[in-house]
Design an enzyme around this catalytic site. Structure first.
Site, PDB file in Angstrom:
ATOM      1  N   MET A  78       0.854  -1.193   0.000  1.00  0.00           N
ATOM      2  CA  MET A  78       0.000   0.000   0.000  1.00  0.00           C
ATOM      3  C   MET A  78       0.892   1.247   0.000  1.00  0.00           C
ATOM      4  SD  MET A  78      -3.447  -0.933   1.992  1.00  0.00           S
ATOM      5  CE  MET A  78      -2.884  -0.701   3.649  1.00  0.00           C
ATOM      6  N   LEU A 100       6.631   3.054   1.501  1.00  0.00           N
ATOM      7  CA  LEU A 100       7.574   1.935   1.589  1.00  0.00           C
ATOM      8  C   LEU A 100       8.699   2.187   2.593  1.00  0.00           C
ATOM      9  CD1 LEU A 100       7.882   1.096  -2.226  1.00  0.00           C
ATOM     10  CD2 LEU A 100       6.279   0.162  -0.547  1.00  0.00           C
ATOM     11  N   HIS A 101       9.110   1.124   3.241  1.00  0.00           N
ATOM     12  CA  HIS A 101      10.209   1.174   4.210  1.00  0.00           C
ATOM     13  C   HIS A 101      11.050  -0.084   4.019  1.00  0.00           C
ATOM     14  CE1 HIS A 101       7.733  -1.714   6.310  1.00  0.00           C
ATOM     15  NE2 HIS A 101       6.737  -0.837   6.295  1.00  0.00           N
ATOM     16  N   GLY A 134      11.133  -2.802   5.475  1.00  0.00           N
ATOM     17  CA  GLY A 134      10.370  -4.057   5.518  1.00  0.00           C
ATOM     18  C   GLY A 134       9.949  -4.449   4.104  1.00  0.00           C
ATOM     19  N   HIS A 135       9.461  -3.447   3.348  1.00  0.00           N
ATOM     20  CA  HIS A 135       9.077  -3.719   1.954  1.00  0.00           C
ATOM     21  C   HIS A 135      10.306  -4.063   1.115  1.00  0.00           C
ATOM     22  CE1 HIS A 135       5.714  -0.939   3.192  1.00  0.00           C
ATOM     23  NE2 HIS A 135       5.033  -1.949   2.691  1.00  0.00           N
ATOM     24  N   LYS A 150       4.939  -9.689   9.506  1.00  0.00           N
ATOM     25  CA  LYS A 150       4.407  -8.778  10.534  1.00  0.00           C
ATOM     26  C   LYS A 150       2.880  -8.875  10.556  1.00  0.00           C
ATOM     27  CE  LYS A 150       4.059  -4.250  10.481  1.00  0.00           C
ATOM     28  NZ  LYS A 150       2.714  -4.016  11.064  1.00  0.00           N
ATOM     29  N   SER A 189       6.900  -0.445   9.952  1.00  0.00           N
ATOM     30  CA  SER A 189       5.514  -0.356   9.504  1.00  0.00           C
ATOM     31  C   SER A 189       5.290   1.027   8.921  1.00  0.00           C
ATOM     32  CB  SER A 189       4.584  -0.545  10.712  1.00  0.00           C
ATOM     33  OG  SER A 189       3.298  -0.059  10.411  1.00  0.00           O
ATOM     34  N   ARG A 198       2.797   2.723   9.292  1.00  0.00           N
ATOM     35  CA  ARG A 198       2.114   3.523  10.321  1.00  0.00           C
ATOM     36  C   ARG A 198       3.083   4.208  11.277  1.00  0.00           C
ATOM     37  NH1 ARG A 198      -1.837  -0.351   9.432  1.00  0.00           N
ATOM     38  NH2 ARG A 198      -3.875   0.583   9.033  1.00  0.00           N
TER      39      ARG A 198
HETATM   40  O1  PAF Z   1      -0.125  -5.786   3.699  1.00  0.00           O
HETATM   41  C1  PAF Z   1      -0.505  -4.877   2.943  1.00  0.00           C
HETATM   42  O2  PAF Z   1       0.195  -3.895   2.676  1.00  0.00           O
HETATM   43  C2  PAF Z   1      -1.908  -4.944   2.363  1.00  0.00           C
HETATM   44  O3  PAF Z   1      -2.800  -5.503   3.260  1.00  0.00           O
HETATM   45  C3  PAF Z   1      -1.965  -5.670   1.013  1.00  0.00           C
HETATM   46  C4  PAF Z   1      -1.574  -7.121   1.132  1.00  0.00           C
HETATM   47  C5  PAF Z   1      -1.050  -4.962   0.022  1.00  0.00           C
HETATM   48  C6  PAF Z   1      -3.392  -5.610   0.466  1.00  0.00           C
HETATM   49  O4  PAF Z   1      -3.835  -4.293   0.313  1.00  0.00           O
END
Ligand code: PAF
Length: 280
Positions: free
Chosen positions: A30, A33-34, A36-37, A151, A187, A189
């Site tokens: 979503m 990005l950090h 973790g991504h 996570k 995260s 958030r």
């Molecule tokens: O984990 C997430 O970032 C979201 O829940 C996902 C899997 C991209 C679905 O919107």
């Protein structure tokens, strides 16, 4: 990196790559990005030929409208991060592209009791929204393998349940949680926290480790009480749950030496809901 905003153009491009026999790896996100991504992208790069990432803030998975409105959007920075981390393709659709029939025409997925416990209990409808968007994204990308972070451990189990039925040929790889030096789980958030709250929030991981050390020494309810008191004294204003579960089912369990277990926590600090977990 190639950027596509429509499913049709993305699929046209992917078809050409698939015809060459290339293995397609997919990381749905979503945005905001950090590291973790980035760990997901790196794992994807190692295990597939083509790294496809999607950025889509999915409105149907937010049970709290304010949480959706406050979700951090950092698209320029995200694109830079993806370009510098070997992503081949970014899928960046808008809401109408993903939900052609509107966001109120959702399909219902049978994910059983997982929908009612832990995150499901506190975020009604959340996992239906997650399944709806992931199914749509999977139909667009048709990857060989998808990468999900641990996570969101319950999300991983929910998607595995759904995909085992609907997309049995797509492999699922779950990637370990990435943490700040302080231990705070990375995260999107976290970006909404003040510097002080970010420091305080690291107490979650310390307490997860504390439970792990004491799980067979002390009564779990007493451990839980100790953790709750410590979180509240470190600025957390609300705790949704601190649970010990069987790691393969997420059903609540007593400490059992022969079982793979997981401790899961969800709590609010500065109005931001954080989740974390530790596999034992
Ligand atoms: O984990 C997430 O970032 C979201 O829940 C996902 C899997 C991209 C679905 O919107």
């Amino acid at each position: 990196m190639k950027l596509f905003k429509t499913a049709a153009t993305l699929q046209e491009h992917l078809q050409k790559l698939k015809k060459q026999g290339l293995k397609i790896g997919f990381v749905p996100t979503m945005g905001a990005l950090h590291n973790g991504h980035i760990a997901l992208m790196k794992e994807c790069k190692k295990k597939s030929d083509i790294v496809v990432c999607s950025i889509f803030v999915n409105p149907t998975q937010f049970n709290d409208k304010k949480d959706f409105e406050k979700y951090p959007i950092t698209i320029e920075k995200d694109i830079f991060l993806l370009e510098t981390n070997e992503t081949d393709i970014l899928f960046l659709p808008d809401v109408d592209e993903v939900y052609k029939e509107g966001i109120h025409q959702l399909q219902h997925f049978d994910i059983g009791y997982l929908e009612k416990i832990l995150e499901g209990k506190y975020r009604p409808g959340h996992f239906q929204g997650v399944c709806n968007v992931v199914v749509r994204l999977l139909k667009c990308v048709q990857p060989d393998v998808i990468f999900l972070g641990k996570k969101d451990y319950q999300q991983y189990l929910v998607l595995k349940t759904m995909m085992d039925k609907l997309f049995p040929d797509i492999q699922i790889i779950a990637v370990n949680i990435q943490r700040e030096k302080s231990g705070l789980a990375m995260s999107s958030r976290n970006a909404r926290l003040s510097i002080n709250a970010r420091k305080d929030a690291a107490v979650i991981y310390k307490k997860l480790l504390f439970i792990k050390r004491n799980i067979f020494k002390k009564d779990f309810n007493l451990l839980k009480q100790d953790v709750a008191e410590d979180l509240l004294s470190h600025g957390f204003e609300r705790i949704d749950y601190i649970e010990l579960c069987d790691a393969s089912t997420l059903l609540s369990t007593q400490p059992v030496k022969t079982k793979k277990m997981i401790i899961l926590v969800a709590a609010f600090i500065e109005g931001v809901r954080l989740i974390d977990n530790l596999l034992l």
